[in-house]
Design a protein around this motif. Structure first.
Motif, short mmCIF file in Angstrom:
data_model
loop_
_atom_site.label_atom_id
_atom_site.label_comp_id
_atom_site.label_asym_id
_atom_site.label_seq_id
_atom_site.Cartn_x
_atom_site.Cartn_y
_atom_site.Cartn_z
N THR A 415 0.80 -1.23 0.00
CA THR A 415 0.00 0.00 0.00
C THR A 415 0.83 1.28 0.00
OG1 THR A 415 -1.85 -1.13 1.08
CG2 THR A 415 -1.81 1.26 1.22
N PRO A 416 1.89 1.41 0.84
CA PRO A 416 2.63 2.69 0.84
C PRO A 416 3.19 3.05 -0.54
CG PRO A 416 3.20 1.39 2.77
CD PRO A 416 2.36 0.52 1.90
N GLN A 417 3.85 2.09 -1.21
CA GLN A 417 4.42 2.39 -2.52
C GLN A 417 3.33 2.67 -3.55
OE1 GLN A 417 7.55 2.85 -2.96
NE2 GLN A 417 7.63 3.09 -5.18
N TRP A 418 2.21 1.95 -3.45
CA TRP A 418 1.08 2.17 -4.36
C TRP A 418 0.52 3.58 -4.20
CZ3 TRP A 418 -1.78 0.91 -8.43
CH2 TRP A 418 -3.11 1.33 -8.48
N LEU A 419 0.29 4.01 -2.96
CA LEU A 419 -0.25 5.35 -2.73
C LEU A 419 0.73 6.41 -3.21
CD1 LEU A 419 -1.86 5.00 0.83
CD2 LEU A 419 -3.01 4.99 -1.39
N GLN A 420 2.01 6.17 -2.96
CA GLN A 420 3.02 7.15 -3.39
C GLN A 420 3.05 7.28 -4.90
OE1 GLN A 420 7.00 7.22 -1.46
NE2 GLN A 420 7.80 6.88 -3.52
N LEU A 421 3.04 6.17 -5.63
CA LEU A 421 3.06 6.21 -7.09
C LEU A 421 1.82 6.91 -7.64
CD1 LEU A 421 4.39 2.63 -7.90
CD2 LEU A 421 5.61 4.80 -8.18
N CYS A 422 0.65 6.59 -7.08
CA CYS A 422 -0.59 7.20 -7.57
C CYS A 422 -0.61 8.70 -7.30
CB CYS A 422 -1.79 6.53 -6.89
SG CYS A 422 -2.06 4.82 -7.40
N CYS A 423 -0.24 9.10 -6.09
CA CYS A 423 -0.29 10.53 -5.73
C CYS A 423 0.74 11.34 -6.54
CB CYS A 423 -0.05 10.70 -4.24
SG CYS A 423 -1.42 10.10 -3.23
N ARG A 424 1.92 10.78 -6.77
CA ARG A 424 2.91 11.49 -7.57
C ARG A 424 2.47 11.60 -9.02
NH1 ARG A 424 8.86 9.50 -5.25
NH2 ARG A 424 8.64 10.52 -3.22
N ALA A 425 1.80 10.55 -9.52
CA ALA A 425 1.31 10.61 -10.89
C ALA A 425 0.24 11.68 -11.04
CB ALA A 425 0.74 9.25 -11.30
N VAL A 426 -0.68 11.77 -10.07
CA VAL A 426 -1.72 12.79 -10.12
C VAL A 426 -1.11 14.17 -9.94
CG1 VAL A 426 -3.79 13.67 -8.95
CG2 VAL A 426 -3.52 11.22 -9.34
N GLY A 427 -0.05 14.26 -9.12
CA GLY A 427 0.58 15.55 -8.87
C GLY A 427 1.23 16.17 -10.09
N ARG A 428 1.45 15.38 -11.14
CA ARG A 428 2.06 15.91 -12.37
C ARG A 428 1.06 16.68 -13.23
NH1 ARG A 428 4.41 10.52 -12.44
NH2 ARG A 428 6.57 10.64 -11.68
N PHE A 429 -0.23 16.53 -12.95
CA PHE A 429 -1.23 17.28 -13.71
C PHE A 429 -1.12 18.77 -13.37
CE2 PHE A 429 -3.09 13.06 -13.85
CZ PHE A 429 -3.51 12.97 -15.17
N ARG A 430 -1.48 19.60 -14.31
CA ARG A 430 -1.42 21.04 -14.11
C ARG A 430 -2.83 21.63 -14.17
NH1 ARG A 430 2.28 19.95 -12.01
NH2 ARG A 430 4.48 20.30 -12.52
N LEU A 431 -3.19 22.42 -13.15
CA LEU A 431 -4.49 23.06 -13.06
C LEU A 431 -4.31 24.57 -13.07
CD1 LEU A 431 -6.19 20.87 -10.28
CD2 LEU A 431 -6.39 20.62 -12.77
N ARG A 432 -5.33 25.26 -13.54
CA ARG A 432 -5.26 26.73 -13.56
C ARG A 432 -5.43 27.30 -12.17
NH1 ARG A 432 -8.87 28.38 -18.91
NH2 ARG A 432 -7.53 27.31 -20.47
N SER A 433 -6.23 26.66 -11.36
CA SER A 433 -6.47 27.15 -10.01
C SER A 433 -5.24 26.93 -9.14
CB SER A 433 -7.67 26.42 -9.39
OG SER A 433 -7.76 26.65 -8.00
N ALA A 434 -4.82 28.00 -8.45
CA ALA A 434 -3.66 27.88 -7.56
C ALA A 434 -3.94 26.92 -6.41
CB ALA A 434 -3.28 29.25 -7.02
N LEU A 435 -5.15 27.00 -5.85
CA LEU A 435 -5.49 26.10 -4.74
C LEU A 435 -5.55 24.66 -5.22
CD1 LEU A 435 -6.34 25.69 -1.82
CD2 LEU A 435 -8.71 26.12 -2.51
N GLY A 436 -6.14 24.46 -6.41
CA GLY A 436 -6.20 23.11 -6.96
C GLY A 436 -4.82 22.56 -7.24
N GLN A 437 -3.92 23.42 -7.77
CA GLN A 437 -2.55 22.97 -8.03
C GLN A 437 -1.84 22.62 -6.73
OE1 GLN A 437 -1.27 22.55 -11.22
NE2 GLN A 437 0.17 21.38 -9.97
N TRP A 438 -2.09 23.41 -5.67
CA TRP A 438 -1.49 23.08 -4.36
C TRP A 438 -2.02 21.74 -3.85
CZ3 TRP A 438 -4.35 22.36 0.10
CH2 TRP A 438 -3.61 22.06 1.24
#
Length: 804
Positions: A415-438
């Motif tokens: 689970t730890p490595q799975w959550l880390q991979l998923c969250c880092r993959a989602v974190g690469r997306f770019r959003l216009r909203s500053a709060l959403g990007q944070w």
């Protein structure tokens, strides 16, 4: 010593400012421990009763006279003759009746003065005509003085409630005989310790259809029910594992929050060994508080579950002993063992945590987090390989459940490595909203702080999915099985009356298309205790059996020295088609038959074989007729039923729908305990997430204060954090689904087969998943709402100070 004492006092003072953390730490120990203590209290009590029953049988202190036929009855004349011979025999009539609300009830007819007198309790009101356990009564909503209502406007009562009476409703044997219209039939006779001369007298007086045996001799309760108790223990261990994540989380963040305090203590001269001993002492002290709480809560759980467990043991395994929780010594001892073990596991896990290692001065471990995550992933993959290879080598229930535990451990490790991979993959997306990007960028950090709680949630959901697959697959298999196996319209129990007479009677009734006679005899099959039976003298009478595997010409070879056995017998004795099978313990010399087929037999925990009437007569002589199954046209079914009532009591005539409903109801009652444990495990996981979020956000206070100071509204901050939590929970649930499916496969293909001797098709029940996942996600978000809302409402100045 002085260093250790000062460190302990200083560390414990932290809980005066943060009492919630102490409460969550206690909850983490108490919740799971109390569930395990409750289950093991029941298991230990049952094993003690089994041992007492077997010891009584070995000493010959108690005897029973039972019918040779598995579902047969004794005649009251035998009891009368024994009493006239000076032998103090006690008659018992056991009946399974259905009340006006279609609930199956276990009703036992006894001599009330002798039976209640043996319990050492007063009979109370002279008007009482039935006695029932207080907990059984509470589960049905009955009160003292109530009357039980059955079909056809029959009543039993008034009731008197008595403590620890067991699952049976007790009444006068004459009252039950009249209610069930059972005539002069008895289920068995209880006898006291007997002298050799009395034993000889009884054996000479016994009719052919009865046998004398020591009480407990006929059923090895401990062996039969071992799988049931092991399954309960496994589920309780699952709840304990989930709750330990809560304890780990609470102590982990408590120590992380006190890292600055610990650094100050070390700078003041308190050595690392004294600091580690202080942390251990802190946890042990909390454990000492948790032990009596767990013992008390566990004993209450045991008392609440005892009637349901006793009903299952009585219905499935034939155990009629009394289970009770008489004192707190056993729960207290179990709670001590469980809590001390939990402390050791939590401490061992803490010492491997990089944040805690840094707080305690193990700086070399600070850099290990990424290495640890990859190491856990490797461990999980190795465990999956072990489960895959070991599945083909399983021979015992313990081994099968061990593989289930290893599978869940593999899921937790990955689970730890799975959550880390998923969250880092989602974190690469770019959003216009500053709060959403944070929010996206911060996902990786958020999953680090909530991953322990998410592991608990993932395990609880995997267990829920697996158990839902088991219960659903079993329910669908049972439904199909009952439609095929219970195919006749009416089942008539004639009680050994003349076959020619009944053939003549039945042939005069209109609309009967098939008359299948039924003979039943207790026996052992290849050493497995059970029974043998015969139906008619043609294959037509056996085609309703749900065949699993059989010879192509089994319908003819069955009548040439062949036999059909149930699936349990085949699996337990490792039989193959064409093999010669030995049948013994019938009161006659052993004989053999050739295995020509195997049929499914869900719910039967004993061996069973069908042989031809000719083989039964040749090997055993004239076996009394048990009854008939009748196929009747729908137009004349009610007329035939009314005609049969002229010769038989309602208790001797069973309608197809009634027996199917009874079997289905008993099935749901059997799974009620496991369902309750599953729900409690999910609740523990939800509490764990609540506790985690209440503790984890303290180290992020400065970051949240900065966001508020930059103009982010509190509502936006709350929604962003809820969205983060929902995304991380969704990733955990995605991993839980295949893990739960694999667990369901193991439970159905391995545990059921090894423990009970049943196999069945696996149904994934995907239509249930949206509601299950949706309700769980909603519950998780609701459990997280309060701590996040509380945090978002704190003043910015207070957040900057680091104290919410």
């Amino acid at each position: 010593m002085i260093e250790w004492r000062l460190a302990v006092i200083t560390l414990l003072a932290h809980y005066r400012r943060h009492p919630w953390q102490l409460l969550f730490l206690l909850l983490g120990m108490v919740l799971g421990a109390s569930l395990l203590v409750g289950v093991e209290t029941i298991n230990q009590e049952a094993r003690a009763r089994y041992a007492a029953s077997e010891d009584q049988a070995s000493r010959g202190e108690g005897w029973q006279i039972q019918p040779h036929q598995r579902e047969g009855f004794l005649d009251q004349t035998l009891w009368i003759n024994l009493r006239r011979s000076g032998i103090d025999a006690t008659p018992v009539l056991d009946m399974r009746l259905v009340d006006s609300q279609d609930r199956p009830l276990l009703v036992r007819g006894v001599d009330p003065l002798a039976y209640v007198g043996q319990l050492g309790r007063p009979t109370g009101s002279s008007e009482a005509r039935a006695w029932v356990d207080t907990r059984v009564a509470a589960s049905y909503g009955w009160q003292d003085g109530d009357n039980l209502r059955f079909r056809e406007d029959q009543t039993l009562g008034p009731l008197q409630l008595i403590e620890d009476l067991g699952p049976w409703i007790h009444t006068d044997i004459a009252t039950l005989s009249e209610l069930a219209q059972s005539g002069t039939r008895l289920s068995y006779l209880n006898l006291p310790a007997l002298s050799p001369s009395q034993l000889d007298t009884i054996r000479q007086a016994l009719p052919q259809q009865a046998r004398l045996m020591s009480q407990g001799e006929s059923t090895q309760f401990g062996q039969l029910s071992a799988s049931f108790h092991l399954n309960l223990t496994a589920l309780a261990m699952m709840a304990l594992a989930v709750s330990l994540f809560l304890a780990f989380n609470a102590l982990r963040f408590s120590l992380t929050q006190r890292s600055a305090l610990m650094a100050q203590l070390r700078s003041l001269g308190i050595g690392q060994p004294a600091l580690v001993k202080a942390v251990i002492s802190e946890l042990v002290l909390v454990g000492m508080i948790a032990i009596p709480i767990s013992a008390l809560a566990g004993s209450q759980f045991a008392r609440a579950w005892m009637p349901q467990v006793q009903m299952t043991l009585s219905s499935l395994y034939g155990f009629n002993g009394l289970l009770s929780v008489e004192n707190l010594l056993l729960p207290l001892g179990l709670a001590t063992v469980v809590i001390l073990g939990a402390i050791a596991m939590v401490l061992g896990s803490l010492m491997l945590d990089p944040r805690v290692a840094l707080s305690l001065g193990f700086r070399s471990r600070q850099q290990r987090q990424q290495t640890q995550s990859l190491g856990l992933l490797a461990l999980g993959l190795v465990l999956l390989l072990v489960v895959t290879v070991g599945a083909s080598l399983v021979a015992t229930t313990g081994m099968a459940l061990t593989l289930c535990g290893l599978l869940l451990l593999a899921g937790a490790a990955m689970t730890p490595q799975w959550l880390q991979l998923c969250c880092r993959a989602v974190g690469r997306f770019r959003l216009r909203s500053a709060l959403g990007q944070w929010a996206l960028t911060d996902l990786d950090e958020q999953q680090r702080t909530t991953r322990v709680a998410m592991i608990a949630v993932m395990l609880a959901l995997a267990a829920a999915v697996g158990m839902r697959m088991v219960v659903g697959s079993f329910e669908l298999a049972l439904e199909g099985y009952l439609k095929q196996r219970i195919s006749a319209d009416l089942y008539v129990r004639t009680g050994g009356d003349d076959h020619a007479l009944w053939q003549s009677r039945l042939s005069t009734l209109p609309g009967i298309t098939t008359i299948t006679p039924f003979r039943h005899q207790r026996a052992s099959i290849q050493g497995e205790a059970g029974s043998i039976a015969s139906l008619g003298d043609s294959a037509e009478h056996y085609r309703h059996l749900p065949i699993k595997v059989a010879d192509d010409d089994w319908s003819s070879t069955l009548f040439d020295g062949g036999c059909l056995v149930n699936e349990r017998t085949q699996l337990m004795a490792d039989l193959s088609l064409g093999q010669q099978i030995t049948i013994g313990d019938t009161g006659q010399p052993p004989f053999s038959c050739t295995l020509v087929g195997v049929y499914y037999d869900y719910g039967n925990l004993k061996a069973q074989a069908f042989i031809s009437p000719l083989l039964m007569q040749t090997a055993l002589g004239e076996v009394p007729l048990a009854g008939y199954s009748l196929s009747v046209s729908e137009a004349t079914r009610q007329q035939v039923y009314q005609s049969l009532l002229e010769w038989l009591s309602p208790a001797q005539i069973i309608q197809r729908e009634r027996i199917r409903n009874l079997a289905t109801t008993m099935f749901h009652q059997t799974f009620a305990v496991t369902t309750a444990l599953n729900i409690l495990t999910l609740l523990v996981a939800a509490v764990g997430l609540f506790a985690s979020l209440s503790s984890v956000e303290h180290h992020r206070l400065g970051q949240l204060a900065t966001l508020l100071a930059l103009g982010i509204t509190r509502r936006q901050l709350l929604l962003a954090q809820l969205a983060q939590l929902g995304v991380i929970a969704l990733f955990a649930l995605i991993l839980a689904l295949p893990l739960g499916m694999a667990l369901g496969h193991l439970l159905l293909d391995l545990v059921n087969r090894v423990a009970f001797g049943w196999t069945m098709p696996v149904h994934y029940l995907m239509e249930d998943w949206p509601s299950l996942l949706g309700s769980l996600l909603l519950a998780l978000l609701l459990s997280a709402l309060w701590p996040l809302w509380r945090l978002s409402k704190a003043p910015v100045s207070q957040l900057m100070k680091g104290d919410s």
